[in-house]
Design a protein around this motif. Structure first.
Motif, short mmCIF file in Angstrom:
data_model
loop_
_atom_site.label_atom_id
_atom_site.label_comp_id
_atom_site.label_asym_id
_atom_site.label_seq_id
_atom_site.Cartn_x
_atom_site.Cartn_y
_atom_site.Cartn_z
N ASP A 119 1.00 -1.09 0.02
CA ASP A 119 0.07 0.05 -0.02
C ASP A 119 0.88 1.30 -0.03
N CYS A 120 1.95 1.12 0.58
CA CYS A 120 2.95 2.39 0.57
C CYS A 120 4.38 1.85 0.24
N ASP A 182 0.90 6.10 -5.92
CA ASP A 182 -0.63 5.89 -5.62
C ASP A 182 -1.46 6.32 -7.01
N GLU A 186 -6.73 9.33 -2.14
CA GLU A 186 -7.84 9.60 -1.49
C GLU A 186 -8.26 11.17 -1.42
N ASP A 212 -2.12 10.32 -0.05
CA ASP A 212 -1.82 8.90 -0.81
C ASP A 212 -1.51 7.81 0.22
N ASP A 213 -1.23 6.54 -0.27
CA ASP A 213 -1.15 5.43 0.36
C ASP A 213 -0.08 5.70 1.70
#
Length: 418
Positions: A119-120, A182, A186, A212-213
Motif C-alpha cells: 500500500d505504501c 498511488d 484519496e 496517498d497510501d
C-alpha cells in the motif's frame, strides 16, 4: 597456481635419497601434468640407473587442488523512489565478474528481479547467482526498498479566493490529483460557513485534502466571500399573444441562480401554474409576476411584466360592420336613448369618443366608451335651464377604435329633446 610452475626438481630426489650401496648412477624424473583450474593431477615417473646399468623406477602422483571459489563483494541494501522503481532492472545494480573475489575469471553473473508492491511503496528482491567454470555456484540476495515521501500533485485548481453574490455561489469545482506511487489518491472535502456579520456577509471555506497510501498529503483551501444583498430586478416587458403556447417564466430570470424559488401572480391573472404561464386562459392586458428565491439568506426577487395581446389573431372585423347612432332622443321611450357604437363586439376593441357642438367646443369625452351618453354636457357651455342637458341640435362626433388600426371615424348626430 603452484602447479603451473611445478617441476621434478621440486620433489628434490637425488642419489642420496636411494637406498643401497651403490655410489654411482643418475636419478631421472618425467613430469606429466593433467589438471585445469578446476584441479587434477601431476604424474611423476622416477628412474634411477646405477653404475652397473641397472634401473630402479617409481611413480609419484601429485594432486592439484581447484582454485578457491569466487565470492561476492558486500551486497548493499538500497532505497529508490517510485519513479525509479518504474524503470528498475537488474542492470541498474551493475554487478559484473569484476565484483567477485577469488582467482577464477570464467563464469556469469545472473540476477532474478522480484518486485513486491505494498500500500505504501514496496520492495524489490534481487537474487544474485554466479556459476564458475567448475560448475560451482555462489548466491547473494539484495533488498531494494521503494520509498514514497512525495505528496500528490494537484492540477485544475480554482482561484483560492473569490467574491460572489448570494444566489450566485458556484458549484464545487473538480480538482485533479496525481501521485508517483498511488494511482488512486484519496480525497477528503469539507465545506464550512462562518457566522454572518452585521451586514449579513459571510464566508464559505472549502477545503480539499488529497492523501496517498503513504500518508503524504496535499491540501487546498478556497475562500468564497459571500455578499448578501437583495437582488431585485425587473425585466423588460414580454409581449405574448393570447393563442401562444405556455412559457416557462424561469427562462426570464436575470441575476438569480436559483431554480427552486416560487412565482406569484401579482394581478391574479389566473394563467400561472407553477412556473408556467398560459396566455390562453387570461384576458388581454398586462400582468406582473414576481419570483422569490428559495435561499432565505439571499432574499432575491425579480419581477416580469407580460403583455397579452391578440396580434396573432386575424379578426373578421371591418368598418363595414360598424354601426354608429345618428339620432339621440333621451325622452324615456326606450328608442335612441343613448349614443351607441355597435357591430364590433367580438373584435375586442375599445372606443375613445369625443362630441363637439357646432362651434367646435367639446361637450363630451370618454375613453373606453360604454354606450352611455344621453346628451349631457360634460365639457361646459350652453345647457337647457339649470340642468346639464344640452339643447337640441346637430353635434359632431369623433370615434377612435383603439387597437383596430382604423382611422378615426367622424360624423354628425342629431340630439332631440322633444
Amino acid at each position: 597456481d603452484a602447479a603451473t610452475s611445478f617441476a621434478a626438481s621440486n620433489l628434490g630426489y637425488t642419489n642420496s635419497g636411494l637406498g643401497g650401496c651403490l655410489i654411482a648412477g643418475e636419478v631421472m624424473g618425467t613430469l606429466t601434468p593433467n589438471y585445469t583450474e578446476c584441479g587434477g593431477t601431476i604424474t611423476q615417473n622416477w628412474t634411477f640407473t646405477d653404475a652397473c646399468g641397472r634401473e630402479v623406477t617409481q611413480t609419484q602422483e601429485i594432486t592439484v587442488l581447484p582454485a578457491p571459489a569466487a565470492a561476492f563483494a558486500a551486497v548493499q541494501a538500497m532505497e529508490i523512489t517510485c519513479d525509479e522503481a518504474a524503470t528498475f532492472t537488474a542492470s541498474s545494480l551493475g554487478y559484473t565478474n569484476s565484483d567477485l573475489g577469488g582467482c577464477l575469471i570464467e563464469g556469469e553473473v545472473m540476477g532474478t528481479l522480484t518486485q513486491v508492491d505494498a500500500d505504501c511503496g514496496g520492495t524489490i528482491t534481487q537474487d544474485w547467482t554466479f556459476t564458475d567454470a567448475c560448475g560451482r555456484t555462489i548466491t547473494a540476495q539484495q533488498i531494494i526498498t521503494i520509498i514514497d515521501n512525495t505528496a500528490p500533485v494537484l492540477t485544475n485548481l480554482p482561484e483560492d479566493e473569490i467574491t460572489v453574490t448570494c444566489g450566485l455561489v458556484p458549484e464545487v469545482p473538480t480538482i485533479t490529483a496525481t501521485d508517483d506511487c498511488d494511482d488512486d489518491v484519496e480525497m477528503n472535502y469539507v465545506e464550512t460557513a462562518t457566522t454572518p456579520d452585521s451586514d449579513g456577509n459571510y464566508e464559505i471555506i472549502r477545503t480539499w485534502t488529497f492523501t496517498d497510501d503513504c500518508g503524504n498529503a496535499t491540501p487546498f483551501v478556497q475562500t468564497l466571500n459571500v455578499q448578501v444583498v437583495e437582488i431585485s430586478t425587473t425585466t423588460p416587458s414580454v409581449d405574448i399573444c393570447v393563442e401562444d403556447i405556455s412559457i416557462d417564466l424561469n427562462s426570464f430570470l436575470v441575476g438569480v441562480n436559483d431554480s427552486n424559488g416560487t412565482w406569484t401572480d401579482d394581478n391574479n391573472s389566473g394563467g400561472l401554474i407553477g412556473d408556467e404561464f398560459d396566455p390562453s386562459v387570461v384576458n388581454l392586458g398586462s400582468y406582473q409576476f414576481t419570483y422569490t428565491s428559495s435561499n432565505d439568506s439571499c432574499n432575491a426577487t425579480t419581477s416580469i411584466i407580460i403583455n397579452v395581446n391578440d396580434d396573432c389573431i386575424v379578426l373578421p372585423c371591418s368598418t363595414d360592420d360598424l354601426y354608429i347612432s345618428r339620432v339621440v332622443t333621451p325622452n324615456g321611450d326606450v328608442n335612441n336613448e343613448t349614443f351607441k357604437i355597435q357591430g364590433l363586439e367580438l373584435c375586442g376593441f375599445t372606443y375613445d369618443v369625443k362630441i363637439l357642438n357646432r362651434w367646435g367646443h367639446m361637450v363630451f369625452e370618454s375613453g373606453n366608451y360604454q354606450n352611455n351618453w344621453r346628451g349631457d354636457n360634460l365639457g361646459g357651455g350652453m345647457t337647457v335651464g339649470t340642468t346639464d342637458e344640452l339643447p337640441s341640435g346637430t353635434y359632431y362626433y369623433v370615434v377612435n377604435i383603439v387597437g383596430s388600426g382604423f382611422k378615426p371615424i367622424t360624423g354628425y348626430i342629431y340630439l332631440g329633446r322633444n
